[in-house]
Design an enzyme around this catalytic site. Structure first.
Site, mmCIF file in Angstrom:
data_model
loop_
_atom_site.group_PDB
_atom_site.id
_atom_site.type_symbol
_atom_site.label_atom_id
_atom_site.label_comp_id
_atom_site.label_asym_id
_atom_site.label_seq_id
_atom_site.Cartn_x
_atom_site.Cartn_y
_atom_site.Cartn_z
ATOM 1 N N ASP A 1 8.513 -10.941 6.451
ATOM 2 C CA ASP A 1 8.713 -9.924 7.495
ATOM 3 C C ASP A 1 10.202 -9.598 7.457
ATOM 4 O O ASP A 1 11.036 -10.444 7.808
ATOM 5 C CB ASP A 1 8.304 -10.508 8.858
ATOM 6 C CG ASP A 1 8.599 -9.534 9.998
ATOM 7 O OD1 ASP A 1 9.330 -8.536 9.766
ATOM 8 O OD2 ASP A 1 8.123 -9.783 11.122
ATOM 9 N N ASN B 1 11.883 15.473 14.748
ATOM 10 C CA ASN B 1 10.460 15.763 14.880
ATOM 11 C C ASN B 1 10.006 15.377 16.277
ATOM 12 O O ASN B 1 10.371 14.308 16.772
ATOM 13 C CB ASN B 1 9.677 14.976 13.821
ATOM 14 C CG ASN B 1 8.345 15.611 13.506
ATOM 15 O OD1 ASN B 1 8.054 16.738 13.940
ATOM 16 N ND2 ASN B 1 7.520 14.899 12.770
ATOM 17 N N ARG C 1 0.851 -1.208 0.000
ATOM 18 C CA ARG C 1 0.000 0.000 0.000
ATOM 19 C C ARG C 1 0.884 1.255 0.000
ATOM 20 O O ARG C 1 2.130 1.161 -0.008
ATOM 21 C CB ARG C 1 -0.891 0.017 1.226
ATOM 22 C CG ARG C 1 -0.087 0.120 2.504
ATOM 23 C CD ARG C 1 -0.972 0.150 3.719
ATOM 24 N NE ARG C 1 -0.231 0.605 4.877
ATOM 25 C CZ ARG C 1 -0.543 0.331 6.133
ATOM 26 N NH1 ARG C 1 -1.589 -0.418 6.387
ATOM 27 N NH2 ARG C 1 0.173 0.803 7.123
ATOM 28 N N ALA D 1 9.769 -0.289 3.144
ATOM 29 C CA ALA D 1 8.991 -0.669 4.333
ATOM 30 C C ALA D 1 9.439 0.172 5.527
ATOM 31 O O ALA D 1 10.636 0.344 5.759
ATOM 32 C CB ALA D 1 9.178 -2.154 4.632
ATOM 33 N N GLY D 2 8.483 0.691 6.254
ATOM 34 C CA GLY D 2 8.831 1.513 7.420
ATOM 35 C C GLY D 2 7.625 1.647 8.321
ATOM 36 O O GLY D 2 6.487 1.486 7.879
ATOM 37 N N TYR E 1 11.906 7.165 15.348
ATOM 38 C CA TYR E 1 11.748 7.222 13.890
ATOM 39 C C TYR E 1 12.853 8.075 13.252
ATOM 40 O O TYR E 1 13.484 7.672 12.273
ATOM 41 C CB TYR E 1 10.366 7.807 13.584
ATOM 42 C CG TYR E 1 10.001 7.875 12.118
ATOM 43 C CD1 TYR E 1 9.649 6.730 11.405
ATOM 44 C CD2 TYR E 1 9.984 9.096 11.443
ATOM 45 C CE1 TYR E 1 9.285 6.798 10.063
ATOM 46 C CE2 TYR E 1 9.627 9.174 10.108
ATOM 47 C CZ TYR E 1 9.273 8.020 9.419
ATOM 48 O OH TYR E 1 8.924 8.091 8.092
ATOM 49 N N ILE F 1 3.110 4.495 -0.298
ATOM 50 C CA ILE F 1 4.218 4.916 -1.153
ATOM 51 C C ILE F 1 4.842 3.713 -1.866
ATOM 52 O O ILE F 1 5.191 3.793 -3.047
ATOM 53 C CB ILE F 1 5.263 5.676 -0.299
ATOM 54 C CG1 ILE F 1 4.664 7.006 0.197
ATOM 55 C CG2 ILE F 1 6.543 5.926 -1.087
ATOM 56 C CD1 ILE F 1 5.524 7.761 1.207
ATOM 57 N N ASP G 1 6.058 -7.697 1.200
ATOM 58 C CA ASP G 1 5.413 -7.105 2.388
ATOM 59 C C ASP G 1 5.166 -8.222 3.390
ATOM 60 O O ASP G 1 5.417 -9.402 3.109
ATOM 61 C CB ASP G 1 4.106 -6.385 2.004
ATOM 62 C CG ASP G 1 3.807 -5.206 2.935
ATOM 63 O OD1 ASP G 1 3.687 -5.432 4.160
ATOM 64 O OD2 ASP G 1 3.712 -4.057 2.456
HETATM 65 N N1 LIG Z 1 3.743 9.110 4.378
HETATM 66 C C1 LIG Z 1 4.655 10.057 4.566
HETATM 67 O O1 LIG Z 1 4.323 11.253 4.616
HETATM 68 C C2 LIG Z 1 6.097 9.677 4.714
HETATM 69 C C3 LIG Z 1 7.022 10.712 4.942
HETATM 70 C C4 LIG Z 1 8.369 10.392 5.051
HETATM 71 C C5 LIG Z 1 8.797 9.089 4.930
HETATM 72 N N2 LIG Z 1 7.890 8.099 4.717
HETATM 73 C C6 LIG Z 1 8.421 6.724 4.599
HETATM 74 O O2 LIG Z 1 7.955 6.138 3.388
HETATM 75 C C7 LIG Z 1 7.820 4.729 3.562
HETATM 76 C C8 LIG Z 1 6.409 4.298 3.162
HETATM 77 O O3 LIG Z 1 5.492 5.029 3.959
HETATM 78 P P1 LIG Z 1 3.896 4.892 3.812
HETATM 79 O O4 LIG Z 1 3.325 6.171 4.276
HETATM 80 O O5 LIG Z 1 3.545 4.396 2.465
HETATM 81 O O6 LIG Z 1 3.626 3.779 4.947
HETATM 82 P P2 LIG Z 1 2.524 2.620 5.047
HETATM 83 O O7 LIG Z 1 2.383 2.311 6.492
HETATM 84 O O8 LIG Z 1 1.295 2.972 4.273
HETATM 85 O O9 LIG Z 1 3.235 1.384 4.298
HETATM 86 C C9 LIG Z 1 4.354 0.746 4.829
HETATM 87 C C10 LIG Z 1 4.339 -0.704 4.374
HETATM 88 O O10 LIG Z 1 5.468 -1.362 4.977
HETATM 89 C C11 LIG Z 1 5.056 -2.636 5.403
HETATM 90 N N3 LIG Z 1 5.884 -3.144 6.500
HETATM 91 C C12 LIG Z 1 5.962 -2.682 7.768
HETATM 92 N N4 LIG Z 1 6.760 -3.471 8.499
HETATM 93 C C13 LIG Z 1 7.230 -4.455 7.683
HETATM 94 C C14 LIG Z 1 8.061 -5.576 7.875
HETATM 95 N N5 LIG Z 1 8.593 -5.865 9.081
HETATM 96 N N6 LIG Z 1 8.301 -6.388 6.825
HETATM 97 C C15 LIG Z 1 7.745 -6.131 5.613
HETATM 98 N N7 LIG Z 1 6.933 -5.076 5.374
HETATM 99 C C16 LIG Z 1 6.665 -4.261 6.408
HETATM 100 C C17 LIG Z 1 3.628 -2.425 5.880
HETATM 101 O O11 LIG Z 1 2.895 -3.660 5.941
HETATM 102 C C18 LIG Z 1 3.085 -1.455 4.836
HETATM 103 O O12 LIG Z 1 2.478 -2.124 3.742
HETATM 104 C C19 LIG Z 1 8.187 4.432 5.014
HETATM 105 O O13 LIG Z 1 9.529 4.050 5.089
HETATM 106 C C20 LIG Z 1 7.957 5.768 5.685
HETATM 107 O O14 LIG Z 1 8.739 5.898 6.848
HETATM 108 C C21 LIG Z 1 6.558 8.364 4.611
#
Ligand SMILES: NC(=O)c1ccc[n+]([C@@H]2O[C@H](COP(=O)([O-])OP(=O)(O)OC[C@H]3O[C@@H](n4cnc5c(N)ncnc54)[C@H](O)[C@@H]3O)[C@@H](O)[C@H]2O)c1
Length: 431
Positions: A245, A331, A201, A273-274, A337, A203, A222
């Site tokens: 995982d 932040n 899902r 993933a994050g 984080y 990004i 994922d």
């Molecule tokens: N959304 C923002 O504004 C933003 C800003 C800065 C950075 N980010 C970074 O961008 C990345 C994606 O963010 P997002 O908003 O799409 O997050 P999200 O939570 O929508 O998606 C993250 C995906 O990572 C997967 N994941 C988590 N732990 C995992 C694991 N142990 N093994 C495998 N998969 C795992 C989750 O299941 C999820 O599908 C992340 O690294 C986040 O830190 C996001």
């Protein structure tokens, strides 16, 4: 849907890339004529079918789509006046979503203090111009090292096009690298195997879609719990899904074996993933600290180690790690984080020389405020502030992060290594 708030200006709709779209939507002003890399730049523009060039074609008051300034020859303070004298008259005539792209030479490569000062001055100039620009216009600076001139094309194309819509106020270094011609600019990733973690899902899913659009064969990964959503993304992009995982002990070996057995290795690996587990430092339980560091940082280190050790990545590979502006600016409530995301930058910078020796690159992409499920869940006021404290006066979209990843993933982007590119609309945080 975004609300109209009385007294707060509405954000400009940014020009974003769609397949078949021309590189720019109008003439480009190239300045000054006869600069050191000007000829190379104009050949690229010619190949891309871009019209316009010197001031003779309509003067400063043309409605320019972009201004390209070759500042590589500037060696002293007096030379900087050409920057002001030439750009200022044309800057106000940039079209909406216009581009100011300045090329310089890395200041740290010069032993002459005056030349280094003049080149470093470009940094402050570009960042300020970005803050003054209106209507979706961006300003970015590319430092081109000696011998890197032949690797300009993918970077110039990226910054001119709608692919860089939300990349603003950035300074990128381009170093000499093995030249890799791109046969088809509509599908620059053709024939490449690309892996995206956390792709079920948000990004990650957007990254998978853009890499597939650009021609890559995509492997999405994922958590097993996200299996159904992951399969849907894999179907959408015509790719394959691998449930893992990334924090498990066996994950690096399993990922390496899967890629080797099923795809004979990989060319692009995107660590996306994050997780967040926000709490103030004094109230943060140890498990929340540990889980964020494990997913966001430790897993990336261990997987990179396995990919290199097991020769899973082919020469010419690109590793792209998703950081965050939180890792640059810090932040409130995000000590865990921000530590993990800053750690990614440390890892990228330390690995870059070894990656270059293997003809590979590793870079970090640091998103700012991106419109996702995560940011949608923020309280209204925090969200409105978050999305507006940047030069483009709006949040970015997942596709903006994805386009930046895709540019770094291109075979022709071998000169960009160990860099951190913020996709944040020039956020005032972490500038
Ligand atoms: N959304 C923002 O504004 C933003 C800003 C800065 C950075 N980010 C970074 O961008 C990345 C994606 O963010 P997002 O908003 O799409 O997050 P999200 O939570 O929508 O998606 C993250 C995906 O990572 C997967 N994941 C988590 N732990 C995992 C694991 N142990 N093994 C495998 N998969 C795992 C989750 O299941 C999820 O599908 C992340 O690294 C986040 O830190 C996001």
């Amino acid at each position: 849907m975004k609300l109209k708030i009385p007294g707060v200006p509405q954000a400009t709709v940014l020009r974003r890339y769609t397949p078949g779209q021309p590189l720019v939507d109008g003439p480009v002003l190239s300045l000054p004529p006869g600069g050191a890399i000007a000829e190379g730049l104009s050949k690229i523009l010619e190949r891309a079918g871009v019209s316009g060039s010197g001031e003779s074609q309509g003067g400063a008051s043309q409605r320019w789509a972009a201004i390209i300034f070759d500042a590589t020859g500037i060696r002293d303070v007096a030379g900087l006046s050409t920057l002001h004298g030439s750009i200022a008259p044309a800057f106000r005539y940039l079209r909406p979503s216009g581009r100011l792209i300045i090329f310089g030479t890395p200041p740290e490569d010069s032993a002459e203090p005056e030349r280094a000062a003049a080149q470093r001055a470009l940094d402050g100039f570009v960042r300020s111009a970005g803050k003054e620009a209106r209507l979706g216009t961006t300003a970015n600076l590319v430092y081109v090292a000696d011998g890197a001139e032949s690797g300009l094309e993918s970077t110039l194309r990226f910054f001119l096009s709608g692919r860089s819509a939300y990349v603003d106020g950035q300074v990128v270094r381009l170093r000499a690298a093995k030249p890799t011609p791109t046969a088809d600019w509509a599908h620059p990733l053709k024939g490449r195997v690309a892996v995206v973690t956390g792709a079920a899902r948000g990004i990650g899913a957007a990254i998978a879609e853009i890499l597939a659009r650009d021609g890559a064969q995509v492997v999405v990964m994922d958590m097993p719990a996200q299996g159904a959503a992951l399969a849907e993304v894999a179907n959408r992009v015509g790719g394959t899904a691998f449930q893992v995982d990334i924090t498990s002990k066996e994950a690096p070996a399993h990922i390496g074996a899967y890629l080797t057995d099923r795809h004979e290795g990989a060319d692009i690996f995107v660590h996306n993933a994050g997780i967040t587990r926000d709490r103030s430092l004094v109230n943060m339980p140890a498990d929340q600290w540990a889980s964020v560091l494990a997913v966001n940082l430790d897993a990336q280190l261990r997987i990179n180690d396995a990919l290199l050790h097991e020769n899973v990545l082919h020469p010419g590979s690109r590793v792209i790690c998703i950081s965050s502006t939180s890792g640059i600016a810090g932040n409130r409530g995000q000590t865990n984080y921000a530590a993990s995301k800053a750690g990614i930058i440390g890892m990228v910078q330390a690995m870059a020389p070894e990656m270059a020796r293997r003809e590979m690159t590793i870079n970090a992409v640091a998103p700012g405020f991106i419109e996702t499920a995560m940011t949608k869940a923020m309280p209204f006021a925090t969200r409105e502030i978050g999305r507006r404290i940047n030069s483009l006066n709006q949040g970015g979209l997942p596709v903006d992060v994805a386009e930046t990843v895709a540019w770094l993933g291109q075979p022709g982007t071998g000169g960009v290594n160990g860099e951190v590119i913020r996709v944040c609309g020039q956020s005032i945080l972490g500038a």
